[in-house]
Design an enzyme around this catalytic site. Structure first.
Site, PDB file in Angstrom:
ATOM      1  N   TYR A  24      68.588 -12.309  79.537  1.00  0.00           N
ATOM      2  CA  TYR A  24      69.073 -13.238  78.515  1.00  0.00           C
ATOM      3  C   TYR A  24      68.958 -14.711  78.899  1.00  0.00           C
ATOM      4  O   TYR A  24      69.250 -15.577  78.079  1.00  0.00           O
ATOM      5  CB  TYR A  24      70.523 -12.905  78.167  1.00  0.00           C
ATOM      6  CG  TYR A  24      70.676 -11.491  77.669  1.00  0.00           C
ATOM      7  CD1 TYR A  24      70.128 -11.110  76.446  1.00  0.00           C
ATOM      8  CD2 TYR A  24      71.328 -10.528  78.415  1.00  0.00           C
ATOM      9  CE1 TYR A  24      70.233  -9.809  75.986  1.00  0.00           C
ATOM     10  CE2 TYR A  24      71.448  -9.218  77.963  1.00  0.00           C
ATOM     11  CZ  TYR A  24      70.899  -8.868  76.748  1.00  0.00           C
ATOM     12  OH  TYR A  24      70.993  -7.575  76.297  1.00  0.00           O
ATOM     13  N   ASN A  75      72.563 -13.518  65.410  1.00  0.00           N
ATOM     14  CA  ASN A  75      72.253 -12.678  66.560  1.00  0.00           C
ATOM     15  C   ASN A  75      73.370 -11.641  66.610  1.00  0.00           C
ATOM     16  O   ASN A  75      74.466 -11.929  67.096  1.00  0.00           O
ATOM     17  CB  ASN A  75      72.198 -13.477  67.854  1.00  0.00           C
ATOM     18  CG  ASN A  75      71.822 -12.606  69.048  1.00  0.00           C
ATOM     19  OD1 ASN A  75      71.904 -11.385  68.989  1.00  0.00           O
ATOM     20  ND2 ASN A  75      71.423 -13.242  70.133  1.00  0.00           N
ATOM     21  N   HIS A  81      72.576  -2.655  66.171  1.00  0.00           N
ATOM     22  CA  HIS A  81      72.132  -1.267  66.310  1.00  0.00           C
ATOM     23  C   HIS A  81      73.138  -0.266  65.759  1.00  0.00           C
ATOM     24  O   HIS A  81      72.823   0.921  65.665  1.00  0.00           O
ATOM     25  CB  HIS A  81      71.869  -0.946  67.782  1.00  0.00           C
ATOM     26  CG  HIS A  81      71.093  -2.001  68.482  1.00  0.00           C
ATOM     27  ND1 HIS A  81      69.787  -2.319  68.163  1.00  0.00           N
ATOM     28  CD2 HIS A  81      71.452  -2.854  69.479  1.00  0.00           C
ATOM     29  CE1 HIS A  81      69.377  -3.310  68.946  1.00  0.00           C
ATOM     30  NE2 HIS A  81      70.367  -3.650  69.739  1.00  0.00           N
ATOM     31  N   ASP A  88      76.049  -4.118  55.148  1.00  0.00           N
ATOM     32  CA  ASP A  88      76.596  -4.198  53.794  1.00  0.00           C
ATOM     33  C   ASP A  88      77.041  -5.614  53.458  1.00  0.00           C
ATOM     34  O   ASP A  88      76.822  -6.091  52.334  1.00  0.00           O
ATOM     35  CB  ASP A  88      77.755  -3.217  53.622  1.00  0.00           C
ATOM     36  CG  ASP A  88      77.304  -1.770  53.566  1.00  0.00           C
ATOM     37  OD1 ASP A  88      76.090  -1.509  53.391  1.00  0.00           O
ATOM     38  OD2 ASP A  88      78.173  -0.881  53.710  1.00  0.00           O
ATOM     39  N   HIS A 101      67.178 -12.832  68.268  1.00  0.00           N
ATOM     40  CA  HIS A 101      67.447 -12.135  69.532  1.00  0.00           C
ATOM     41  C   HIS A 101      66.855 -12.933  70.685  1.00  0.00           C
ATOM     42  O   HIS A 101      65.726 -13.432  70.585  1.00  0.00           O
ATOM     43  CB  HIS A 101      66.835 -10.732  69.531  1.00  0.00           C
ATOM     44  CG  HIS A 101      67.385  -9.849  68.472  1.00  0.00           C
ATOM     45  ND1 HIS A 101      68.596  -9.211  68.594  1.00  0.00           N
ATOM     46  CD2 HIS A 101      66.897  -9.512  67.261  1.00  0.00           C
ATOM     47  CE1 HIS A 101      68.823  -8.507  67.508  1.00  0.00           C
ATOM     48  NE2 HIS A 101      67.813  -8.680  66.667  1.00  0.00           N
ATOM     49  N   LEU A 102      67.597 -13.022  71.765  1.00  0.00           N
ATOM     50  CA  LEU A 102      67.116 -13.714  72.955  1.00  0.00           C
ATOM     51  C   LEU A 102      65.974 -12.948  73.607  1.00  0.00           C
ATOM     52  O   LEU A 102      64.972 -13.530  74.016  1.00  0.00           O
ATOM     53  CB  LEU A 102      68.267 -13.882  73.955  1.00  0.00           C
ATOM     54  CG  LEU A 102      69.417 -14.760  73.478  1.00  0.00           C
ATOM     55  CD1 LEU A 102      70.676 -14.471  74.266  1.00  0.00           C
ATOM     56  CD2 LEU A 102      69.036 -16.220  73.576  1.00  0.00           C
ATOM     57  N   SER A 103      66.136 -11.649  73.716  1.00  0.00           N
ATOM     58  CA  SER A 103      65.101 -10.798  74.305  1.00  0.00           C
ATOM     59  C   SER A 103      64.240 -10.219  73.183  1.00  0.00           C
ATOM     60  O   SER A 103      64.502 -10.453  72.006  1.00  0.00           O
ATOM     61  CB  SER A 103      65.740  -9.683  75.126  1.00  0.00           C
ATOM     62  OG  SER A 103      66.425  -8.776  74.276  1.00  0.00           O
ATOM     63  N   ARG A 112      67.319   0.058  71.052  1.00  0.00           N
ATOM     64  CA  ARG A 112      67.318  -1.357  70.655  1.00  0.00           C
ATOM     65  C   ARG A 112      66.197  -1.686  69.678  1.00  0.00           C
ATOM     66  O   ARG A 112      66.116  -2.799  69.162  1.00  0.00           O
ATOM     67  CB  ARG A 112      67.187  -2.248  71.883  1.00  0.00           C
ATOM     68  CG  ARG A 112      68.381  -2.181  72.803  1.00  0.00           C
ATOM     69  CD  ARG A 112      68.279  -3.232  73.887  1.00  0.00           C
ATOM     70  NE  ARG A 112      69.195  -2.971  74.968  1.00  0.00           N
ATOM     71  CZ  ARG A 112      70.465  -3.344  74.983  1.00  0.00           C
ATOM     72  NH1 ARG A 112      70.969  -4.005  73.963  1.00  0.00           N
ATOM     73  NH2 ARG A 112      71.230  -3.065  76.018  1.00  0.00           N
TER      74      ARG A 112
END
Length: 147
Positions: A24, A75, A81, A88, A101-103, A112
């Site tokens: 991260y 994020n 997940h 909703d 997302h950082l990764s 993931r």
């Protein structure tokens, strides 16, 4: 004054810079906030920047962004997940949603590789470390005509 871009971060992101920096990065959440503020400011916008470890609080903020924001950068972290409830809430928005997302989740564990958030997102930015947030804010600004 125009409405702000909501930038919301999910669980454990308060530990950025400390938690698994090899995945991260070393930037802290405060560093990320500063990046987002600079990016938005350069486009004549502002941000509402928040982080929570609590799913319900994130949902409340998504609902707030529905009327108070011009776009949403999210994020979701681990909730991406698992949270149908977050999906909703996102589906009630008529503003652009940029998943961030950082990764790169596609290059990580199988679980993931799917996020519920993607089902509601206008677009996804991932894999660029803390710069993912800057890119996501810039994308959101472009989607609302403030590029």
């Amino acid at each position: 004054m125009s409405k702000p871009i909501y930038v919301l971060s999910g669980p454990n992101l308060n530990l950025l810079g400390q938690r698994e920096p090899e995945i991260y990065g070393r930037d802290t959440l405060d560093d990320v906030r500063a990046r987002c503020e600079r990016t938005a400011d350069a486009r004549g916008l502002s941000v509402v920047f928040r982080q929570s470890n609590h799913e319900g609080e994130l949902i409340d903020w998504v609902q707030e962004a529905r009327t108070e924001g011009c776009a949403l950068v999210l994020n979701p972290a681990g909730y991406g997940h698992t949270s149908v409830a977050l999906l909703d809430a996102l589906k009630t928005l008529a503003i652009p949603i940029v998943e961030c997302h950082l990764s790169n989740p596609a290059a990580r564990e199988d679980f993931r590789r799917h996020t519920y958030v993607s089902l509601a997102a206008t677009g996804v930015v991932s894999g660029f470390g803390a710069a993912s947030y800057e890119l996501a804010v810039a994308a959101a600004a472009g989607l609302v005509g403030a590029a």
